[in-house]
Motif scaffolding. Structure first.
Motif, PDB file in Angstrom:
ATOM      1  N   VAL A 179       0.784  -1.315   0.132  1.00  0.00           N
ATOM      2  CA  VAL A 179       0.067  -0.096   0.098  1.00  0.00           C
ATOM      3  C   VAL A 179       0.883   1.314   0.039  1.00  0.00           C
ATOM      4  O   VAL A 179       1.972   1.166   0.715  1.00  0.00           O
ATOM      5  CB  VAL A 179      -0.870  -0.051   1.301  1.00  0.00           C
ATOM      6  N   PHE A 180       0.648   2.232  -0.664  1.00  0.00           N
ATOM      7  CA  PHE A 180       1.113   3.480  -0.666  1.00  0.00           C
ATOM      8  C   PHE A 180      -0.125   4.588  -0.688  1.00  0.00           C
ATOM      9  O   PHE A 180      -1.039   4.433  -1.002  1.00  0.00           O
ATOM     10  CB  PHE A 180       2.098   3.637  -1.613  1.00  0.00           C
ATOM     11  N   GLY A 181       0.366   5.707  -0.019  1.00  0.00           N
ATOM     12  CA  GLY A 181      -0.599   6.859  -0.120  1.00  0.00           C
ATOM     13  C   GLY A 181      -0.176   7.874  -0.725  1.00  0.00           C
ATOM     14  O   GLY A 181       0.865   8.437  -0.903  1.00  0.00           O
ATOM     15  N   ALA A 182      -0.821   8.657  -1.653  1.00  0.00           N
ATOM     16  CA  ALA A 182      -0.526   9.855  -2.781  1.00  0.00           C
ATOM     17  C   ALA A 182      -1.583  10.813  -1.861  1.00  0.00           C
ATOM     18  O   ALA A 182      -3.037  10.611  -1.975  1.00  0.00           O
ATOM     19  CB  ALA A 182      -1.027   9.471  -3.919  1.00  0.00           C
ATOM     20  N   ARG A 183      -1.139  12.140  -1.640  1.00  0.00           N
ATOM     21  CA  ARG A 183      -1.803  13.049  -1.358  1.00  0.00           C
ATOM     22  C   ARG A 183      -2.344  13.759  -2.685  1.00  0.00           C
ATOM     23  O   ARG A 183      -1.618  14.484  -3.415  1.00  0.00           O
ATOM     24  CB  ARG A 183      -0.891  14.386  -0.448  1.00  0.00           C
ATOM     25  N   VAL A 184      -3.766  13.453  -2.709  1.00  0.00           N
ATOM     26  CA  VAL A 184      -4.590  14.098  -3.685  1.00  0.00           C
ATOM     27  C   VAL A 184      -5.628  14.735  -3.621  1.00  0.00           C
ATOM     28  O   VAL A 184      -6.647  14.301  -2.477  1.00  0.00           O
ATOM     29  CB  VAL A 184      -4.889  12.795  -4.816  1.00  0.00           C
ATOM     30  N   ASP A 185      -6.098  15.874  -4.361  1.00  0.00           N
ATOM     31  CA  ASP A 185      -7.410  16.559  -4.098  1.00  0.00           C
ATOM     32  C   ASP A 185      -8.013  16.176  -5.412  1.00  0.00           C
ATOM     33  O   ASP A 185      -7.541  16.495  -6.692  1.00  0.00           O
ATOM     34  CB  ASP A 185      -7.181  17.962  -4.011  1.00  0.00           C
ATOM     35  N   ILE A 186      -9.305  15.546  -5.320  1.00  0.00           N
ATOM     36  CA  ILE A 186      -9.861  15.220  -6.496  1.00  0.00           C
ATOM     37  C   ILE A 186     -10.405  16.254  -7.226  1.00  0.00           C
ATOM     38  O   ILE A 186     -11.039  15.891  -8.497  1.00  0.00           O
ATOM     39  CB  ILE A 186     -10.837  14.031  -6.346  1.00  0.00           C
ATOM     40  N   THR A 187     -10.321  17.438  -6.998  1.00  0.00           N
ATOM     41  CA  THR A 187     -10.557  18.576  -7.987  1.00  0.00           C
ATOM     42  C   THR A 187      -9.521  19.274  -8.762  1.00  0.00           C
ATOM     43  O   THR A 187      -9.547  20.090  -9.490  1.00  0.00           O
ATOM     44  CB  THR A 187     -11.178  19.936  -7.093  1.00  0.00           C
ATOM     45  N   ASP A 188      -8.395  18.317  -8.675  1.00  0.00           N
ATOM     46  CA  ASP A 188      -7.047  18.806  -9.344  1.00  0.00           C
ATOM     47  C   ASP A 188      -6.817  17.572 -10.313  1.00  0.00           C
ATOM     48  O   ASP A 188      -6.114  16.856  -9.896  1.00  0.00           O
ATOM     49  CB  ASP A 188      -5.986  18.941  -8.377  1.00  0.00           C
ATOM     50  N   VAL A 247     -11.973   2.398  -7.004  1.00  0.00           N
ATOM     51  CA  VAL A 247     -13.044   2.426  -5.980  1.00  0.00           C
ATOM     52  C   VAL A 247     -13.142   4.202  -5.676  1.00  0.00           C
ATOM     53  O   VAL A 247     -12.375   4.639  -5.093  1.00  0.00           O
ATOM     54  CB  VAL A 247     -12.666   1.886  -4.561  1.00  0.00           C
ATOM     55  N   ASN A 248     -14.214   4.647  -6.199  1.00  0.00           N
ATOM     56  CA  ASN A 248     -14.285   6.099  -5.967  1.00  0.00           C
ATOM     57  C   ASN A 248     -15.278   6.571  -4.832  1.00  0.00           C
ATOM     58  O   ASN A 248     -16.296   6.380  -4.801  1.00  0.00           O
ATOM     59  CB  ASN A 248     -15.255   6.577  -7.261  1.00  0.00           C
ATOM     60  N   ASP A 283     -18.774  19.646  -7.574  1.00  0.00           N
ATOM     61  CA  ASP A 283     -17.172  19.429  -8.155  1.00  0.00           C
ATOM     62  C   ASP A 283     -16.721  18.376  -7.490  1.00  0.00           C
ATOM     63  O   ASP A 283     -15.470  17.738  -8.125  1.00  0.00           O
ATOM     64  CB  ASP A 283     -16.542  20.767  -7.807  1.00  0.00           C
ATOM     65  N   ILE A 284     -16.787  18.088  -6.310  1.00  0.00           N
ATOM     66  CA  ILE A 284     -16.331  17.021  -5.420  1.00  0.00           C
ATOM     67  C   ILE A 284     -16.805  15.805  -5.595  1.00  0.00           C
ATOM     68  O   ILE A 284     -16.074  14.681  -6.162  1.00  0.00           O
ATOM     69  CB  ILE A 284     -15.875  17.345  -3.979  1.00  0.00           C
ATOM     70  N   ASN A 285     -17.885  15.745  -5.585  1.00  0.00           N
ATOM     71  CA  ASN A 285     -18.785  14.361  -5.528  1.00  0.00           C
ATOM     72  C   ASN A 285     -19.021  13.869  -6.907  1.00  0.00           C
ATOM     73  O   ASN A 285     -19.054  12.440  -6.959  1.00  0.00           O
ATOM     74  CB  ASN A 285     -20.214  14.550  -4.926  1.00  0.00           C
ATOM     75  N   VAL A 286     -19.256  14.649  -7.661  1.00  0.00           N
ATOM     76  CA  VAL A 286     -19.709  14.449  -9.369  1.00  0.00           C
ATOM     77  C   VAL A 286     -18.335  14.458  -9.995  1.00  0.00           C
ATOM     78  O   VAL A 286     -17.707  13.470 -10.626  1.00  0.00           O
ATOM     79  CB  VAL A 286     -20.910  14.979  -9.746  1.00  0.00           C
ATOM     80  N   MET A 287     -17.888  15.636 -10.211  1.00  0.00           N
ATOM     81  CA  MET A 287     -16.664  15.985 -11.124  1.00  0.00           C
ATOM     82  C   MET A 287     -15.318  15.123 -10.510  1.00  0.00           C
ATOM     83  O   MET A 287     -14.425  14.752 -11.519  1.00  0.00           O
ATOM     84  CB  MET A 287     -16.377  17.369 -11.507  1.00  0.00           C
ATOM     85  N   GLY A 288     -15.127  15.000  -9.231  1.00  0.00           N
ATOM     86  CA  GLY A 288     -14.254  14.259  -8.741  1.00  0.00           C
ATOM     87  C   GLY A 288     -14.095  12.863  -9.173  1.00  0.00           C
ATOM     88  O   GLY A 288     -13.016  12.363  -9.541  1.00  0.00           O
ATOM     89  N   THR A 289     -15.473  12.313  -9.154  1.00  0.00           N
ATOM     90  CA  THR A 289     -15.736  10.919  -9.684  1.00  0.00           C
ATOM     91  C   THR A 289     -15.084  10.762 -11.014  1.00  0.00           C
ATOM     92  O   THR A 289     -14.601   9.825 -11.684  1.00  0.00           O
ATOM     93  CB  THR A 289     -17.066  10.302  -9.372  1.00  0.00           C
ATOM     94  N   VAL A 290     -15.617  11.696 -11.943  1.00  0.00           N
ATOM     95  CA  VAL A 290     -15.333  11.851 -13.238  1.00  0.00           C
ATOM     96  C   VAL A 290     -13.926  12.000 -13.671  1.00  0.00           C
ATOM     97  O   VAL A 290     -13.277  11.074 -14.540  1.00  0.00           O
ATOM     98  CB  VAL A 290     -16.180  12.855 -14.057  1.00  0.00           C
ATOM     99  N   ARG A 291     -13.287  12.705 -12.859  1.00  0.00           N
ATOM    100  CA  ARG A 291     -11.715  13.195 -13.102  1.00  0.00           C
ATOM    101  C   ARG A 291     -10.919  11.814 -12.964  1.00  0.00           C
ATOM    102  O   ARG A 291     -10.058  11.535 -13.622  1.00  0.00           O
ATOM    103  CB  ARG A 291     -11.272  14.122 -12.252  1.00  0.00           C
ATOM    104  N   VAL A 292     -11.230  11.426 -11.760  1.00  0.00           N
ATOM    105  CA  VAL A 292     -10.243  10.055 -11.368  1.00  0.00           C
ATOM    106  C   VAL A 292     -10.584   8.874 -12.290  1.00  0.00           C
ATOM    107  O   VAL A 292      -9.711   8.099 -12.914  1.00  0.00           O
ATOM    108  CB  VAL A 292     -10.656   9.632  -9.875  1.00  0.00           C
TER     109      VAL A 292
END
Length: 252
Positions: free
Chosen positions: A51-60, A82-83, A106-115
């Motif tokens: 496992v590893f963690g990446a600091r990610v803002d899903i609006t970016d 897994v979104n 932007d977070i809940n919908v577009m964040g899912t789209v971006r990832v």
């Protein structure tokens, strides 16, 4: 289950709550897991290099793309997405300004789209990829005082079905879970802000047909089922993990 050995999963929002429970369950089943979260991933006993963690803002999008590249550099492929990242919102349609609607969407919908956009080509390349989106019971059942949150999670469930149709021939299954009120840090913050936290907890528990909050582990179990290769004939499903809110009348 035992079919996750050698599989690589990306879990957004995996540092806490449902996401963290999902990460721990996937690790136990033999997967390697990349956690994308704004918060730092605290150590998981026995996880080692799996496992590893990446600091990610899903609006970016750039941050998402960089974390996907890091995952591929480490393991060479991605099999599961897994979104789970998202935020809550309270209020009727009268009580949130445009800026709040835009922020949560932007977070809940577009964040899912971006990832998904960043990971999907890798899932297609495997020929047997799986996406599990975290929706909510409010997406399929009318809840009071949750207009904005319901709209975003309803969009996630609709998106799930559309993507399932679009990518069936690519060998990518797309499903969602719709949890009831779940014991998570967001719920804990909501309770802490209430005028009477004890009574507010009672209210939330009473709303669940089985009289308690759903556990994060219960939702994680459903996510891992949907991600499992043994669920190869399951796609386009919104699986309720809500103690029966959607389908069971208890007479209360």
């Amino acid at each position: 289950m035992g079919n996750f050995s050698g599989k690589v999963a990306v879990v957004t929002g995996g540092a806490s709550g449902i996401g963290r429970a999902t990460v721990e369950r996937l690790l136990r089943e033999g997967a390697n897991v990349a956690v994308f979260d704004r918060d730092e991933l605290t150590p998981i006993d026995g996880a080692g290099d799996s496992v590893f963690g990446a600091r990610v803002d899903i609006t970016d999008q750039a941050a998402i793309d960089a974390a996907v590249a890091q995952t591929l550099e480490r393991w060479g492929h991605i099999d599961i997405l897994v979104n789970g990242a998202g935020i809550g919102a309270a209020g009727t349609v009268l009580e949130n300004e445009d800026a709040e609607w835009q922020r949560v969407l932007d977070i809940n919908v577009m964040g899912t789209v971006r990832v998904t956009r960043a990971v999907l080509p890798q899932l297609i390349a495997t020929g047997s990829g799986a996406i599990v989106n975290v929706g909510s019971a409010v997406a399929v059942t009318g809840f009071p005082n949750r207009a904005l949150y319901s709209a975003t999670k309803g969009a996630v469930v609709a998106l799930t079905r559309a993507m399932a149709a679009d990518h069936l021939k690519d060998g990518v299954r797309v499903n969602a879970v719709c949890p009831g009120t779940t014991e998570t840090p967001w719920i804990q913050r909501l309770l802490a802000a209430a005028a009477d936290p004890v009574q507010e907890r009672r209210n939330l528990e009473a709303r669940q047909p089985h009289g308690r909050l759903v556990s994060a582990d219960e939702v994680a179990d459903a996510i891992v089922y949907l991600a499992n290769p043994l669920a190869g004939s399951t796609t386009g499903v919104a699986l309720s993990v809500d103690s029966g809110i959607q389908s069971v009348y208890t007479g209360k």
